[in-house]
Design a protein around this motif. Sequence first.
Motif: not given
Lengths: 141, 157
Positions: B122-127, B87-94, B144-148, B76-85
Motif C-alpha cells: 500500500g506504500d507509494l514508492i518511486v524507484a 517488492i512487487v509494485a503496480k505502476g502507472s502502466d497498470n 517512499i512517498f507519504p500517502a496523499p 512510480a506506483g503502489t506496493v502490492l507485496s514484499v517478498q524476501g528481497n
Amino acid sequence: MDESDRFGKIISELGSPAPAGLLEKILFSITRRERRSAALKLGAYSSASVIVAVLLSFSWSAANAAFYRSGTSQLFSLVFSDFRSVLANWNYFILSVFESLPVPEIISLLISVAVLSVLVSLAVASIRNVGRVRNFGLKHA
Amino acid sequence: MLDNVLKSRWLRLSVLILLALVFLLAAFWFGMAIGEKRADFRNHWSENYGKFFGEPRRGFFGELPGSGPGNPFGNAGTVLSVQGNAIVAKGSDNNEKTIVITSSTVITERSETVALSDIKPGDLIVAIGAPNESGQIDAKLIRIFPAPLNGSLLPKQ
C-alpha cells in the motif's frame, strides 16, 4: 521618379490625354485594396491565433495530467529529495525519466506552441503592414 | 578570402544540415538503444510473469493482456507485496513489476535512509534501477512517498 511621373509617362505613351483625376482614383483604389487585404490578413491570423490558443490550453492540461499519470513528475522529484543518489545513478535516472515521458501529449503541446508562435508573429507583422499601407499623399484615401 | 567563405550562405546551410543530421542520427541511436533494452525487459518480464505473479489470463495467441510493462528503468506506483528481497509494485502502466533490492540499493523516506522492512503493501514508492535478465528491476534508489489524501500517488483513471 514618383507615381505621378510614372503615370504621366504611361499616359504620354498611350498617346491620348488622361481624364481629370484618374491618377488619384487609381491610387485611392490601390490604397483601399491594400488596406482591406492587410485588415483581412490581420483578422484571419488573429482569429486563428485565438483558436490555437484555446487548443493549446487543452494540450497543456492534457500534458499536465499525463505527466502525473505517467509518473514523470514523481521520478523527476527525486532530483530535489535524493540529489546525491540521483547523481550517483544519473544514467538510470535519465533513462527512467525519458522512458516515462508522455511523448504524444508533449508532441501535441509543442506543435500547438509552434503554430501559435507562427500565427502570433504573422498577426504582429500584419498589424505593422496595416500601418505601412501607402497613402500616396492622398487626403481622402 | 577566408572571411568570405565563412560568411557564405551555402557553408552555413551545409553546417546546419550536417548538425541536423548528427542530431537526428544521435536521437535515432538513442531510441534504438532504449528500444532494445525495453524489448529485452518486456520479453523477460513476459516469460517470467507466471513465475512471479501467478498464471495470468492470456490472449488467443498466448500473449499477455495490456500493453506490457512500460519503463524498464524505474517505477512510480503502489506496493502490492514484499517478498524476501523483492517488492512487487503496480505502476502507472497498470502492470506489476518486481523491484529487487540489492546491496547497493538506497531506500529513503523523508530525510532518512530506511530498511526494506519499512516498506509495506500500500506504500507509494518511486524507484530507479537497471533491468535484469529475469525481467525485474535491480533497484538503485527507492523513495517512499507519504500517502496523499486520495490514497494514490497517481490520479484516479
